[in-house]
Design an enzyme around this catalytic site. Sequence first.
Site, mmCIF file in Angstrom:
data_model
loop_
_atom_site.group_PDB
_atom_site.id
_atom_site.type_symbol
_atom_site.label_atom_id
_atom_site.label_comp_id
_atom_site.label_asym_id
_atom_site.label_seq_id
_atom_site.Cartn_x
_atom_site.Cartn_y
_atom_site.Cartn_z
ATOM 1 N N GLU A 52 -10.657 18.814 -3.047
ATOM 2 C CA GLU A 52 -9.342 18.284 -3.419
ATOM 3 C C GLU A 52 -8.804 19.108 -4.590
ATOM 4 O OE1 GLU A 52 -6.883 15.983 -2.698
ATOM 5 O OE2 GLU A 52 -6.009 16.622 -4.599
ATOM 6 N N ARG A 206 12.845 4.021 -4.121
ATOM 7 C CA ARG A 206 11.650 3.175 -3.962
ATOM 8 C C ARG A 206 11.384 2.372 -5.220
ATOM 9 N NH1 ARG A 206 6.866 6.990 -1.532
ATOM 10 N NH2 ARG A 206 6.208 5.195 -0.311
ATOM 11 N N ASP A 326 -0.765 14.995 7.684
ATOM 12 C CA ASP A 326 0.555 15.595 7.475
ATOM 13 C C ASP A 326 0.514 17.114 7.572
ATOM 14 O OD1 ASP A 326 1.629 13.098 7.118
ATOM 15 O OD2 ASP A 326 2.586 13.550 5.202
HETATM 16 C C1 LIG Z 1 8.859 7.190 1.518
HETATM 17 C C2 LIG Z 1 7.659 7.270 2.427
HETATM 18 C C3 LIG Z 1 7.150 6.114 3.008
HETATM 19 C C4 LIG Z 1 6.061 6.189 3.888
HETATM 20 N N1 LIG Z 1 5.613 5.031 4.450
HETATM 21 C C5 LIG Z 1 4.603 5.085 5.352
HETATM 22 C C6 LIG Z 1 4.118 3.892 5.953
HETATM 23 O O1 LIG Z 1 4.572 2.776 5.646
HETATM 24 N N2 LIG Z 1 3.102 3.990 6.874
HETATM 25 C C7 LIG Z 1 2.553 5.199 7.220
HETATM 26 O O2 LIG Z 1 1.637 5.224 8.067
HETATM 27 N N3 LIG Z 1 2.995 6.349 6.639
HETATM 28 C C8 LIG Z 1 3.994 6.317 5.724
HETATM 29 N N4 LIG Z 1 4.421 7.475 5.131
HETATM 30 C C9 LIG Z 1 3.774 8.742 5.500
HETATM 31 C C10 LIG Z 1 2.467 8.891 4.737
HETATM 32 O O3 LIG Z 1 2.734 8.774 3.354
HETATM 33 C C11 LIG Z 1 1.802 10.235 5.018
HETATM 34 O O4 LIG Z 1 1.777 10.468 6.411
HETATM 35 C C12 LIG Z 1 0.361 10.270 4.512
HETATM 36 O O5 LIG Z 1 0.282 9.900 3.158
HETATM 37 C C13 LIG Z 1 -0.207 11.683 4.688
HETATM 38 O O6 LIG Z 1 -1.559 11.694 4.309
HETATM 39 P P1 LIG Z 1 -2.362 13.077 4.273
HETATM 40 O O7 LIG Z 1 -3.718 12.722 3.774
HETATM 41 O O8 LIG Z 1 -2.240 13.773 5.570
HETATM 42 O O9 LIG Z 1 -1.586 13.990 3.230
HETATM 43 P P2 LIG Z 1 -1.364 13.778 1.663
HETATM 44 O O10 LIG Z 1 -1.274 12.354 1.315
HETATM 45 O O11 LIG Z 1 -0.220 14.657 1.290
HETATM 46 O O12 LIG Z 1 -2.709 14.333 1.012
HETATM 47 C C14 LIG Z 1 -2.965 15.711 0.891
HETATM 48 C C15 LIG Z 1 -4.042 15.893 -0.164
HETATM 49 O O13 LIG Z 1 -4.412 17.275 -0.210
HETATM 50 C C16 LIG Z 1 -4.397 17.745 -1.555
HETATM 51 N N5 LIG Z 1 -4.048 19.176 -1.480
HETATM 52 C C17 LIG Z 1 -2.820 19.724 -1.325
HETATM 53 N N6 LIG Z 1 -2.920 21.067 -1.244
HETATM 54 C C18 LIG Z 1 -4.242 21.354 -1.339
HETATM 55 C C19 LIG Z 1 -4.981 22.571 -1.303
HETATM 56 N N7 LIG Z 1 -4.367 23.749 -1.140
HETATM 57 N N8 LIG Z 1 -6.328 22.524 -1.443
HETATM 58 C C20 LIG Z 1 -6.974 21.333 -1.601
HETATM 59 N N9 LIG Z 1 -6.316 20.142 -1.637
HETATM 60 C C21 LIG Z 1 -4.978 20.160 -1.500
HETATM 61 C C22 LIG Z 1 -3.336 16.898 -2.254
HETATM 62 O O14 LIG Z 1 -3.566 16.857 -3.643
HETATM 63 C C23 LIG Z 1 -3.556 15.537 -1.574
HETATM 64 O O15 LIG Z 1 -4.560 14.790 -2.220
HETATM 65 C C24 LIG Z 1 5.470 7.438 4.220
HETATM 66 C C25 LIG Z 1 5.963 8.604 3.611
HETATM 67 C C26 LIG Z 1 7.032 8.530 2.723
HETATM 68 C C27 LIG Z 1 7.540 9.795 2.094
#
Ligand SMILES: Cc1cc2nc3c(=O)[nH]c(=O)nc-3n(C[C@H](O)[C@H](O)[C@H](O)COP(=O)(O)OP(=O)(O)OC[C@H]3O[C@@H](n4cnc5c(N)ncnc54)[C@H](O)[C@@H]3O)c2cc1C
Length: 440
Positions: A52, A206, A326
């Site tokens: 991370e 928000r 994502d």
């Molecule tokens: C306003 C809003 C409301 C939402 N509401 C919902 C909801 O109600 N329900 C739902 O299912 N989804 C919702 N979402 C979508 C949801 O927030 C995301 O789909 C989800 O958080 C993505 O998770 P992730 O782990 O894929 O990515 P992220 O949460 O972006 O995590 C990525 C991680 O990787 C780390 N990172 C980044 N770059 C690097 C690197 N180069 N090397 C190592 N680590 C790195 C970051 O620090 C982070 O910890 C919402 C989004 C928004 C914007």
Amino acid sequence: MTPSAQATPEAQTPARGSDHALSVAIIGGGIAGVALGIGLANHDHLKVDLFESAERFGEVGAGVSFGPNAVRAVAGLGLEKEYLALADRTPEPWQDIWFDWRFADDGRHIASSVAAPTGQSSVHRAEFLELLAARLPAGTAHFSKRAKHVERHGMQSKVTFTDGTSHIADLIIVADGIKSALRPLVLQGRGKPAANPVFSGTRAYRGMVDTAALRAAFVSGSMDPRMVDVPQMFLAQNIHILTFPVRHGALINIVAFITRPEDRDWPADMPWVRETTKQEMLADFSCCGDAVRVILDSIERPTIWALHDIPEIEAYIDGNVALIGDAAHAMLPHQGAGAGQGLEDAYFFSELLGDPSLQASDVPRLLAAYENVRLPRACAVQRTSREAGDLYEFRSAEAGSDPAALKQLLETRFDWIWNHDLDSDVTAARQLLSDRKSVA
Ligand SMILES: Cc1cc2nc3c(=O)[nH]c(=O)nc-3n(C[C@H](O)[C@H](O)[C@H](O)COP(=O)(O)OP(=O)(O)OC[C@H]3O[C@@H](n4cnc5c(N)ncnc54)[C@H](O)[C@@H]3O)c2cc1C
């Protein structure tokens, strides 16, 4: 949680013949990456390391809601009991309601969508990530490790970090979010076009507010307190506002969306999130009626988010590197489904990698099965999330602002996401794997 990995020049995977048959590196510790880490930790034949970029795990102080499919994925990862103890659900007798839909100007009820058997299942993001992180085995997580490059290293892959260290593994699963540093390399490796985040034209205010105070404001304004107890969506032209409870009903999570369809430029150097004022927010929603005004007036310090997604991409894997969450399929939040898709990815990999007979040489075929099965579904959720924003904000050709058409669509359009059989994905992938094995 453990301190950062020692900055060894190169952290090698264990030699063959050790306890672990397969080494897996997860890049990114958001909901998708940490959930995957927990799922994989259930399998003794896997050596799992999570990298991370931040100094610790962290999430924003906002709510996140999960559909029945996402709740099933969480249960499949072995977290059902802890999740249900943390999550909110709409109180009886409305327990299966996902949202009530209303017109934002006069509060008129349009429809209610029913998401049996979970209803509106929501958690505080930071608390949910804390729950996940607490289940990650000690020694798995390494902090302050920002991945910048990934390349083939014989039969394995090597990820390099900005601090000059690197790590080699049989399989690298990239969960580094919408701004993924490694997505371009995966797409380039497959000869596919790059996919950068795209501004949607929608901004979202928000805030989270005290439920008791909001209920009191509703009662004193002679408004129906059901609009506090049951999750609500208020709709208007280019506007929608949602509410749902978190922290066992003590707080209400509020998101107020406003779209300027012609405004699609977001300068690269402009932050996506900033603090704003109540005045700016109220001015944007001045066309709305009393219920929306009271709800928004309860937010003392709103933040404003510029909503981006990425185009549907054509490849999720290259060699033994895979994108999930994502990083693979960032989408607009209009179906509350983005994190849920990341949880489905985590469940899928936890099941597929659970086979102790897997060898490193099986990884490319396993990843091909992942892409084959998961990409079409995640892309469809991305696409319909964009369309959902148009529907809620009266831009859809199918419904416009017609209550009967809105009702018909809002009552049924989410069922295919929520009712999806996650195990059918796993079965389909296993079938593909055995077909390819018999051809090889
Ligand atoms: C306003 C809003 C409301 C939402 N509401 C919902 C909801 O109600 N329900 C739902 O299912 N989804 C919702 N979402 C979508 C949801 O927030 C995301 O789909 C989800 O958080 C993505 O998770 P992730 O782990 O894929 O990515 P992220 O949460 O972006 O995590 C990525 C991680 O990787 C780390 N990172 C980044 N770059 C690097 C690197 N180069 N090397 C190592 N680590 C790195 C970051 O620090 C982070 O910890 C919402 C989004 C928004 C914007």
